[in-house]
Write an enzyme that holds these catalytic residues in place. Structure first.
Site, short mmCIF file in Angstrom:
data_model
loop_
_atom_site.label_atom_id
_atom_site.label_comp_id
_atom_site.label_asym_id
_atom_site.label_seq_id
_atom_site.Cartn_x
_atom_site.Cartn_y
_atom_site.Cartn_z
CB SER A 1 -52.85 -5.47 17.01
OG SER A 1 -51.76 -6.35 16.92
CE LYS A 2 -48.77 -3.92 11.23
NZ LYS A 2 -48.37 -3.23 10.07
NE ARG A 3 -47.63 -6.18 17.18
CZ ARG A 3 -47.52 -5.23 16.28
NH1 ARG A 3 -46.81 -5.41 15.20
NH2 ARG A 3 -48.15 -4.07 16.44
CG ASP A 4 -55.85 -10.14 18.03
OD1 ASP A 4 -55.97 -11.36 18.23
OD2 ASP A 4 -56.57 -9.27 18.54
#
Ligand code: GLU
Ligand code: ZN
Length: 492
Positions: free
Chosen positions: A260-263
């Site tokens: 995920s881009k939030r990872d």
């Protein structure tokens, strides 16, 4: 030079948050395809969501692309025949297209309220029917419209999907067909008149004459809608032809979940801060869905461009493997010209990374040690801890290293080592090694065991660059003084 071929691709991120590796992979594949075909790379900023977009993120996107060396032929700051390349500056254009779609019957006003839509979606779901928009406002009568307007309802604009299936040939996945039940009519303008991604993205692709849309698999479900919209734009004389689409495979992270881009592991800045080389990172990211050859994983960006073809992209999910990314980066560090390596490390030899007084930095010592580091680093940021012993007045104090190395009778060993080192030839690392070897032998210790206390006494750490070269560069006087200090600390 650009424009030698008709290929026109685009990289069109939204300026929200920090750039992530998935985004970079998309930029890279578009760029490599443009360069391989001598086509045109268009960089467009999709900033139509004022609530989420930020100027900071916009600046980061440009800065990241420049750092990576992914240049563009049309786009922000350089302009081009289809300027402006920021959607926030193209709003009138989209409203104009939406009006034309309405006038031609390709779109219609939908007066349903959110509550009504929700209630009908629930009911459809409960009945086991498709739960997308049900087409209620597709054919309103003039009276119905007047009634809604009198109530003060503010309509959104919806695109009218054709009643037949949509088929297109994906460059990565082959022929795909979507049936009408699965692609309901969708909103293109909000009630306040603001255009949505669903409209602006294909409209710009049409106006900018994009020939190939290469983007992540997460956008595959929007493609049938865009293909249908494209047909309407062709009908209106706005688009010439439908671009070819290629959807790049998902990137999987830890535990085989979509990265995920939030990872945190997905953040481009993290790789930059750790001292990945742009060419190392791009080399690794190119392998997420593509391969250079069966037996070669490390290659230059020019080699990638020469070999890259979208037809070779694999549809299977790709796994993000940090260890492999590091190993490839290490290879690229080895490949640097020694001067380039010494310069690439520079940021990590300065504030805020340097843990020494900047006045104590010694350029000659740096030039002498750099070649030993170049063959060993995985990421450039590791350089600071590897060379700080040269520039600090005292080595770092690390209790864990100290306890680990100062075993047995460190006083006896260090005393003998000091004696042998003080009589050694300091112009030769081999002679220093012989001195420590001899000291070890006189206490029944192999070289490994004998050199550990010396390393910790002199560098403060149990691991580091080759010890005897390090001692030679540090010099006799400072080395012996540090051994003396360690002996003092050991109570000798
Ligand atoms: N702005 C869109 C995004 O970042 C672009 C998607 C596309 O390539 O069509 O998701
Ligand atoms: Zn409606």
């Amino acid at each position: 030079m650009a424009n030698a071929s008709p290929v026109r691709v685009r990289f069109c991120p939204s300026p929200t948050g920090n750039p992530h590796v998935g985004l970079v992979r998309t930029a890279l594949f578009n760029w490599a395809f443009a360069r391989h075909t001598q086509g045109t790379m268009v960089f467009r900023i999709e900033d139509t969501d004022a609530a989420r977009d930020s100027e900071e993120s916009y600046n980061q996107l440009l800065d990241s692309m420049r750092w990576l060396g992914l240049d563009w032929d049309e786009g922000p700051e350089i302009g081009g025949p289809h300027a402006p390349y920021r959607q926030s500056q193209r709003m009138d254009l989209y409203k104009d297209v939406a009006q034309k779609l309405l006038d031609a019957g390709h779109a219609y006003k939908c007066y349903c309220s959110t509550e009504e839509l929700d209630a009908r979606r629930e009911a459809a779901r409960a009945a086991g029917k498709p739960s997308g928009y049900d087409g209620k406002c597709r054919a309103l009568t003039a009276d119905e419209i007047t009634a809604y307007e009198t109530e003060g309802r503010e309509p959104i604009v919806r695109f009218r999907m054709p009643d037949e299936p949509i088929t297109f040939t994906d460059l990565v996945r082959g022929e795909l067909t979507f049936t009408p039940e699965n692609v309901p009519d969708y909103g293109i303008l909000r009630a306040n008149g603001a255009p949505l991604y669903t409209l602006v993205n294909p409209v710009d692709d049409a106006l900018m004459e994009i020939t190939h849309v290469l983007r992540g698999e997460d956008l595959l479900s929007s493609t049938p809608r865009q293909v249908a919209l494209y047909k309407a734009l062709i009908d209106l004389g706005i688009a010439k032809s439908i671009p070819l689409f290629g959807h790049l495979p998902y990137v999987m992270g830890e535990g085989n979940k979509k990265l995920s881009k939030r990872d945190p592991q997905a953040s481009l800045n993290l790789y930059r801060e750790r001292g990945f080389l742009p060419e190392g990172l791009l080399n690794y990211l190119s392998l997420l869905g593509w391969s250079f050859s069966a037996d070669q994983d490390v290659f230059s960006i020019d080699e990638m461009v020469a070999a890259f073809d979208i037809a070779d992209v694999n549809a299977n999910p790709a796994r993000f493997d940090l260890k492999k990314a590091e190993a490839i980066n290490a290879d690229h560090i080895r490949r640097l010209d020694p001067k380039a390596f010494a310069e690439a490390c520079r940021p990590w030899l300065q504030a805020p990374h340097a843990n020494w007084d900047p006045a104590d930095f010694d350029e000659a010592a740096w030039q002498a040690i750099a070649p030993h580091a170049q063959t060993r680093l995985t990421v450039l940021s590791d350089i600071t801890a590897n060379v700080d012993f040269l520039f600090r007045k005292e080595p770092v104090e690390d209790e864990a290293s100290w306890t680990k190395a100062m075993k047995g009778d460190p006083v006896a060993l260090l005393t003998t080592a000091r004696e042998k080192l003080s009589g050694a030839d300091w112009s030769s690392a081999d002679a220093l090694k012989e001195a420590v070897l001899a000291a070890g032998e006189s206490h029944g210790l192999k070289l490994g065991k004998a050199q550990a206390p010396v390393r910790v006494a002199v560098t403060g750490r149990t691991v580091g660059l080759p010890l005897f070269e390090s001692l030679e560069i540090l010099g006799k006087e400072r080395t012996l003084a540090r051994i003396d200090a360690a002996l003092g600390k050991l109570g000798a």
